[in-house]
Design a protein around this motif. Sequence first.
Motif, PDB file in Angstrom:
ATOM      1  N   SER B   2     -14.971  19.544 -21.190  1.00  0.00           N
ATOM      2  CA  SER B   2     -14.538  18.996 -22.365  1.00  0.00           C
ATOM      3  C   SER B   2     -14.683  17.575 -22.383  1.00  0.00           C
ATOM      4  O   SER B   2     -15.058  16.834 -21.257  1.00  0.00           O
ATOM      5  CB  SER B   2     -12.931  19.335 -22.401  1.00  0.00           C
ATOM      6  OG  SER B   2     -12.286  18.391 -21.378  1.00  0.00           O
ATOM      7  N   ALA B   3     -14.534  16.928 -23.473  1.00  0.00           N
ATOM      8  CA  ALA B   3     -14.683  15.623 -23.563  1.00  0.00           C
ATOM      9  C   ALA B   3     -13.736  14.771 -22.624  1.00  0.00           C
ATOM     10  O   ALA B   3     -14.036  13.658 -22.255  1.00  0.00           O
ATOM     11  CB  ALA B   3     -14.546  15.036 -25.006  1.00  0.00           C
ATOM     12  N   VAL B   4     -12.293  15.394 -22.791  1.00  0.00           N
ATOM     13  CA  VAL B   4     -11.317  14.543 -21.963  1.00  0.00           C
ATOM     14  C   VAL B   4     -11.554  14.823 -20.573  1.00  0.00           C
ATOM     15  O   VAL B   4     -11.657  13.569 -19.727  1.00  0.00           O
ATOM     16  CB  VAL B   4      -9.902  15.291 -22.188  1.00  0.00           C
ATOM     17  CG1 VAL B   4      -8.983  14.661 -21.349  1.00  0.00           C
ATOM     18  CG2 VAL B   4      -9.717  14.992 -23.950  1.00  0.00           C
ATOM     19  N   ALA B   5     -11.989  15.744 -20.011  1.00  0.00           N
ATOM     20  CA  ALA B   5     -12.280  15.914 -18.749  1.00  0.00           C
ATOM     21  C   ALA B   5     -13.692  15.293 -18.231  1.00  0.00           C
ATOM     22  O   ALA B   5     -13.561  14.204 -17.175  1.00  0.00           O
ATOM     23  CB  ALA B   5     -12.665  17.434 -18.513  1.00  0.00           C
ATOM     24  N   PHE B   6     -14.715  14.961 -18.968  1.00  0.00           N
ATOM     25  CA  PHE B   6     -15.778  13.889 -18.948  1.00  0.00           C
ATOM     26  C   PHE B   6     -15.365  12.708 -18.823  1.00  0.00           C
ATOM     27  O   PHE B   6     -15.603  12.015 -17.767  1.00  0.00           O
ATOM     28  CB  PHE B   6     -16.919  14.422 -19.947  1.00  0.00           C
ATOM     29  CG  PHE B   6     -18.084  13.378 -19.859  1.00  0.00           C
ATOM     30  CD1 PHE B   6     -18.942  13.795 -18.741  1.00  0.00           C
ATOM     31  CD2 PHE B   6     -18.129  12.337 -20.454  1.00  0.00           C
ATOM     32  CE1 PHE B   6     -20.045  12.754 -18.751  1.00  0.00           C
ATOM     33  CE2 PHE B   6     -19.405  11.422 -20.217  1.00  0.00           C
ATOM     34  CZ  PHE B   6     -20.168  11.845 -19.374  1.00  0.00           C
ATOM     35  N   LEU B   7     -14.455  12.149 -19.705  1.00  0.00           N
ATOM     36  CA  LEU B   7     -14.070  10.809 -19.744  1.00  0.00           C
ATOM     37  C   LEU B   7     -13.216  10.334 -18.409  1.00  0.00           C
ATOM     38  O   LEU B   7     -13.355   9.548 -17.847  1.00  0.00           O
ATOM     39  CB  LEU B   7     -13.377  10.464 -20.963  1.00  0.00           C
ATOM     40  CG  LEU B   7     -14.246  10.522 -22.284  1.00  0.00           C
ATOM     41  CD1 LEU B   7     -13.463  10.333 -23.643  1.00  0.00           C
ATOM     42  CD2 LEU B   7     -15.190   9.487 -22.299  1.00  0.00           C
ATOM     43  N   GLY B   8     -12.406  11.376 -18.124  1.00  0.00           N
ATOM     44  CA  GLY B   8     -11.659  11.503 -17.064  1.00  0.00           C
ATOM     45  C   GLY B   8     -12.497  11.045 -15.672  1.00  0.00           C
ATOM     46  O   GLY B   8     -12.248  10.281 -14.979  1.00  0.00           O
ATOM     47  N   ALA B   9     -13.607  12.042 -15.589  1.00  0.00           N
ATOM     48  CA  ALA B   9     -14.570  11.898 -14.612  1.00  0.00           C
ATOM     49  C   ALA B   9     -15.193  10.572 -14.600  1.00  0.00           C
ATOM     50  O   ALA B   9     -15.297  10.030 -13.598  1.00  0.00           O
ATOM     51  CB  ALA B   9     -15.484  13.048 -14.596  1.00  0.00           C
ATOM     52  N   ALA B  10     -15.654  10.071 -15.772  1.00  0.00           N
ATOM     53  CA  ALA B  10     -16.237   8.881 -16.109  1.00  0.00           C
ATOM     54  C   ALA B  10     -15.413   7.538 -15.392  1.00  0.00           C
ATOM     55  O   ALA B  10     -15.755   6.669 -14.701  1.00  0.00           O
ATOM     56  CB  ALA B  10     -16.878   8.513 -17.322  1.00  0.00           C
ATOM     57  N   GLU B  11     -14.030   7.762 -15.765  1.00  0.00           N
ATOM     58  CA  GLU B  11     -13.035   6.725 -15.291  1.00  0.00           C
ATOM     59  C   GLU B  11     -12.890   6.627 -14.183  1.00  0.00           C
ATOM     60  O   GLU B  11     -13.015   5.587 -13.399  1.00  0.00           O
ATOM     61  CB  GLU B  11     -11.826   7.077 -16.410  1.00  0.00           C
ATOM     62  CG  GLU B  11     -10.613   6.097 -15.852  1.00  0.00           C
ATOM     63  CD  GLU B  11      -9.523   6.581 -16.247  1.00  0.00           C
ATOM     64  OE1 GLU B  11      -9.137   7.382 -17.170  1.00  0.00           O
ATOM     65  OE2 GLU B  11      -8.427   6.502 -15.665  1.00  0.00           O
ATOM     66  N   LEU B  12     -12.732   7.806 -13.668  1.00  0.00           N
ATOM     67  CA  LEU B  12     -12.413   7.898 -11.938  1.00  0.00           C
ATOM     68  C   LEU B  12     -13.648   7.111 -11.408  1.00  0.00           C
ATOM     69  O   LEU B  12     -13.480   6.863 -10.239  1.00  0.00           O
ATOM     70  CB  LEU B  12     -12.046   9.082 -11.444  1.00  0.00           C
ATOM     71  CG  LEU B  12     -11.153   9.363 -10.407  1.00  0.00           C
ATOM     72  CD1 LEU B  12      -9.865   8.552 -10.987  1.00  0.00           C
ATOM     73  CD2 LEU B  12     -10.558  10.879 -10.343  1.00  0.00           C
ATOM     74  N   GLY B  13     -14.853   7.690 -11.744  1.00  0.00           N
ATOM     75  CA  GLY B  13     -16.096   7.322 -11.170  1.00  0.00           C
ATOM     76  C   GLY B  13     -16.274   5.737 -11.210  1.00  0.00           C
ATOM     77  O   GLY B  13     -16.716   4.948 -10.218  1.00  0.00           O
ATOM     78  N   LEU B  14     -15.845   5.316 -12.396  1.00  0.00           N
ATOM     79  CA  LEU B  14     -15.902   3.610 -12.583  1.00  0.00           C
ATOM     80  C   LEU B  14     -14.796   3.118 -11.564  1.00  0.00           C
ATOM     81  O   LEU B  14     -15.320   2.030 -10.923  1.00  0.00           O
ATOM     82  CB  LEU B  14     -15.601   3.189 -13.792  1.00  0.00           C
ATOM     83  CG  LEU B  14     -16.531   3.593 -14.875  1.00  0.00           C
ATOM     84  CD1 LEU B  14     -16.342   3.564 -16.395  1.00  0.00           C
ATOM     85  CD2 LEU B  14     -17.831   2.564 -14.623  1.00  0.00           C
ATOM     86  N   VAL B  15     -13.853   3.605 -11.396  1.00  0.00           N
ATOM     87  CA  VAL B  15     -12.712   3.042 -10.452  1.00  0.00           C
ATOM     88  C   VAL B  15     -13.076   3.029  -9.126  1.00  0.00           C
ATOM     89  O   VAL B  15     -13.227   2.090  -8.451  1.00  0.00           O
ATOM     90  CB  VAL B  15     -11.329   3.871 -10.464  1.00  0.00           C
ATOM     91  CG1 VAL B  15     -10.597   3.423  -9.424  1.00  0.00           C
ATOM     92  CG2 VAL B  15     -10.665   3.711 -11.936  1.00  0.00           C
ATOM     93  N   PHE B  16     -14.037   4.127  -8.910  1.00  0.00           N
ATOM     94  CA  PHE B  16     -14.434   4.275  -7.397  1.00  0.00           C
ATOM     95  C   PHE B  16     -15.785   3.628  -7.107  1.00  0.00           C
ATOM     96  O   PHE B  16     -16.231   3.472  -6.142  1.00  0.00           O
ATOM     97  CB  PHE B  16     -14.471   5.727  -7.044  1.00  0.00           C
ATOM     98  CG  PHE B  16     -13.097   6.290  -6.293  1.00  0.00           C
ATOM     99  CD1 PHE B  16     -12.859   5.930  -5.121  1.00  0.00           C
ATOM    100  CD2 PHE B  16     -12.213   6.868  -7.239  1.00  0.00           C
ATOM    101  CE1 PHE B  16     -11.670   6.413  -4.594  1.00  0.00           C
ATOM    102  CE2 PHE B  16     -11.060   7.499  -6.794  1.00  0.00           C
ATOM    103  CZ  PHE B  16     -10.685   7.115  -5.390  1.00  0.00           C
ATOM    104  N   ALA B  17     -16.265   3.162  -8.263  1.00  0.00           N
ATOM    105  CA  ALA B  17     -17.705   2.524  -8.382  1.00  0.00           C
ATOM    106  C   ALA B  17     -17.259   1.070  -7.731  1.00  0.00           C
ATOM    107  O   ALA B  17     -18.166   0.512  -6.749  1.00  0.00           O
ATOM    108  CB  ALA B  17     -18.159   2.053  -9.868  1.00  0.00           C
ATOM    109  N   LEU B  18     -15.882   0.497  -7.694  1.00  0.00           N
ATOM    110  CA  LEU B  18     -15.684  -0.687  -7.171  1.00  0.00           C
ATOM    111  C   LEU B  18     -15.549  -0.535  -5.562  1.00  0.00           C
ATOM    112  O   LEU B  18     -15.934  -1.272  -4.561  1.00  0.00           O
ATOM    113  CB  LEU B  18     -14.170  -1.143  -7.585  1.00  0.00           C
ATOM    114  CG  LEU B  18     -14.228  -1.532  -9.124  1.00  0.00           C
ATOM    115  CD1 LEU B  18     -12.927  -1.721  -9.531  1.00  0.00           C
ATOM    116  CD2 LEU B  18     -14.972  -2.971  -9.060  1.00  0.00           C
TER     117      LEU B  18
END
Lengths: 323, 304
Positions: B2-18
């Motif tokens: 789902s879009a929410v799950a995808f955005l959640g994955a992207a958000e967590l990916g961005l946090v862990f990008a740091l």
Amino acid sequence: MKITRIAGTVLALACLGAVPAGAQVQSKSVAVTAIVEHPALDAVRDGVRDELAEQGWKPGDTLRFDYQSAQGNPGTAVQIARQFVGQAPDVIVPISTPSAQAVVSAARDIPVVFTAVTDPLGAQLVRDLEKPGRNVTGLSDLSPVADHLALIREIMPDARRLGFPYNPGEPNSVTLLELVKKLAPEHGFSIVEAPATRSADVQGAARGLVGRVDAVYMPTDNTIVSALEALLIVGAQNKLPVFTADTDSVQRGAVATVGFNYYQVGRQTGQIVARVLKGENPGDIPVTSAEGTDLYVNPKAAAAMGITIPDAVVARASKVVGQ
Amino acid sequence: MSAVAFLGAAELGLVFALVALGVFLSFRVLDFPDLTVDGSFPLGAAVTATLIVAGWNPWLATGAAMAAGALAGIVTATLNVRCRILHLLASILTMIALFSVNLRIMGRPNVAIITQDTVLTPFYGLGLSDAVLRPLFVLVVVAAVVALLARFLNSEFGLAMRATGVNARMARAQGVSTDLHIYAGMALSNALVALAGALFAQTNGFADVTSGIGTIVIGLAAVIVGETVMRSRVILWALVGCVVGSILYRIAIQVALNADFIGLQASDLNLVTALLVAGALILPRLRNPLRAGRQEPGTQGTAR
């Protein structure tokens, strides 16, 4: 070839979906997540599922029952929470504190029924236990610590010092430690802490208690419960009786406890989930505490650890392990 | 998905990008395998959450978290540079110590800030849904960090740091103080990881002492996947690769979470994630068999 097979599967699935569901009960979906898989938390999950099945929502039939484990990683717990919010099930059931926080912070509109959380106020899951408000309610598994201490006193009238093995990294256990320290003097006990941050440390922590305490009181701590056998071996080898806070652990070989088992916690949680599925607003359902005054005794384990359980206690036990 | 799950994955990916950028700095630039991150990630979360509960401004609390992370990096660097402890062991010592330190800071294993104001609070009123706003916010932070880091690594000081990692003896012969650069690099690396922890706590409403477990694995996976998908010797693209790698890693987990239809259970999650990441690493080799025999540039560190 491949395409026909896939098409066939899809068709078969579509047919399954088209089978008319139970007459009165509509199809619902419940998504369950736990921070980690271990016997107690798995029992909660099974309890929820069985209670819903008994109330008419059969998994795979009138109920879509999803389960995900974060495998011990709060980052994954957060991702699971987002996935569930995206799926928009009728109820999300997070098991344990970190999973519950991840779900509550992600879900604004979807009903949430948390469970196996010791301190829902401290975890900021709800602002008020009686009137939670918003979309969240649940079940607290705070142990009846005073009952436990009274039981240990009854079985071991001369005991003075109690060992308390726990993981300082688990919020539930730290809450219980504070509680047991507060209540112990009333029952004539002093508490000796035995911290173990990993299940591999449990045996060492238990050995450290030998000679310093008269009995061990194990809280509902995920780390210690996972390594219960290590604790029991030390107890048997050193005639150090091990008491627990959950009944499952008595069946695994601890002396005795009075309290709930986690399967019953799951069943009680399932009852709340069912109320929400029937249309009640979670915010109007008070947060309840896990109930259960089951007295479990294990005379064989007691003998191995050098004590006898008084007949009066065995007589009123709801379950005598080994009989 | 789902879009929410995808955005959640992207958000967590961005946090862990740091985290990935921090690991890139220690592991690739300084050639310093640093396990401190398993402790400095929850350290960032712990400091932020505790200070926010104590009434601090969330931005100040985030800054304090970065300072605490930098301090953790300096402790590891000191153990290595001054006390001559092997870098791997030095970082493990700091990591283990930080577990206790984090418990001390929070006073308990879990501090909730679900109902407190965070750096994101002022933005919640803008009319965007949470699911969109949170990744957008983290994206802005990550973009700023990438830009600043690229600039830093191309500065004279940054070039000397890169030289320290490639060949310390040579760098010293050129008059570079390699010790200073290890201190600075480790401080910066762990400050970034602590920033990730601070954002994780604020986007999810809690700091938990166990949240550091496996941070190094996630960071390394992101760095290496990033190198595989973005082969470049230009430092900016190498950094962008870390970000892309981190998001791809989270999407791999998301796919693994949805893999139950092929008979997989919840307990298979870590295995499926590992297989997906391994697949991502092997695929480029299969695609071009001519290159398979040659030394992959990624395995030697593209961006030194």
